[in-house]
Write a protein that holds these residues in place. Structure first.
Motif, mmCIF file in Angstrom:
data_model
loop_
_atom_site.group_PDB
_atom_site.id
_atom_site.type_symbol
_atom_site.label_atom_id
_atom_site.label_comp_id
_atom_site.label_asym_id
_atom_site.label_seq_id
_atom_site.Cartn_x
_atom_site.Cartn_y
_atom_site.Cartn_z
ATOM 1 N N UNK A 237 0.821 -1.193 0.000
ATOM 2 C CA UNK A 237 0.000 0.000 0.000
ATOM 3 C C UNK A 237 0.858 1.247 0.000
ATOM 4 N N UNK A 238 0.246 2.390 -0.229
ATOM 5 C CA UNK A 238 1.019 3.633 -0.278
ATOM 6 C C UNK A 238 1.626 4.010 1.074
ATOM 7 N N UNK A 239 1.007 3.595 2.162
ATOM 8 C CA UNK A 239 1.524 3.938 3.490
ATOM 9 C C UNK A 239 2.899 3.370 3.752
ATOM 10 N N UNK A 240 3.140 2.161 3.314
ATOM 11 C CA UNK A 240 4.443 1.527 3.514
ATOM 12 C C UNK A 240 5.537 2.267 2.749
ATOM 13 N N UNK A 241 5.242 2.653 1.529
ATOM 14 C CA UNK A 241 6.228 3.363 0.705
ATOM 15 C C UNK A 241 6.481 4.763 1.266
ATOM 16 N N UNK A 242 5.417 5.475 1.641
ATOM 17 C CA UNK A 242 5.569 6.820 2.200
ATOM 18 C C UNK A 242 6.367 6.764 3.500
ATOM 19 N N UNK A 243 6.092 5.768 4.328
ATOM 20 C CA UNK A 243 6.818 5.639 5.589
ATOM 21 C C UNK A 243 8.295 5.383 5.336
ATOM 22 N N UNK A 244 8.602 4.474 4.429
ATOM 23 C CA UNK A 244 10.004 4.160 4.134
ATOM 24 C C UNK A 244 10.741 5.391 3.592
#
Length: 164
Positions: free
Chosen positions: A130-137
């Motif tokens: 999901x986009x949350x994982x990429x944004x967090x990383x």
């Protein structure tokens, strides 16, 4: 005349000790300057990304609390991210050099575990990121680079080099 010398020898070590303590305290503080805005924005992005979906099945906070199991690497990532958020917020508010160093260390570990978490989700059967994982990383990577720059630029050794 001997009284003056005696008073000077007694006062001089006390004054020297006090000046040493003051210098030690001054060296322990940081001034992030414009980098504080970058840290604040990255902390806000990481905080918001914990509410975003990290996969089709779960949001970041659900992985953190253990409601949904996506494997050990995403779980480790969320725990280290929260440690990095806490250290970053404390370092930004207190401007204490050891806390900035702790924030840089925690965010570095989080950046590395974030890459592993993304990789583990990409290589898993039924890969779903999901986009949350990429944004967090990405945001944790920005935090790591920013805190590292602040720590190196404002560390006690750097202050001694600038003074000498």
């Amino acid at each position: 005349m001997s009284e003056r010398r005696t008073s000077r020898t007694v006062v001089a070590p006390e004054l020297s000790d006090e000046l040493t303590r003051i210098a030690w305290r001054v060296e322990r503080w940081i001034d992030p300057g414009p980098a504080a805005v970058v840290v604040g924005a990255a902390v806000a992005a990481v905080s918001a990304s914990l509410l975003m979906p990290w996969s089709v099945r779960a949001d970041g906070w659900q992985i953190l609390t253990g409601h949904v199991d996506m494997g050990p690497l995403p779980r480790l990532f969320t725990v280290v991210v929260v440690a990095g958020l806490v250290a970053s917020a404390l370092a930004l508010f207190t401007r204490f050099w050891p806390l900035a160093w702790a924030a840089a260390t925690a965010c570095g570990i989080a950046a590395l575990s974030g890459l592993w978490a993304v990789w583990s989700r990409q290589t898993a059967a039924g890969a779903d990121i999901g986009p949350g994982l990429v944004v967090t990383a990405l945001a944790v990577g920005v935090l790591f680079v920013t805190w590292t720059w602040i720590v190196v630029a404002a560390g006690p050794r750097a202050a001694a080099v600038r003074a000498g």
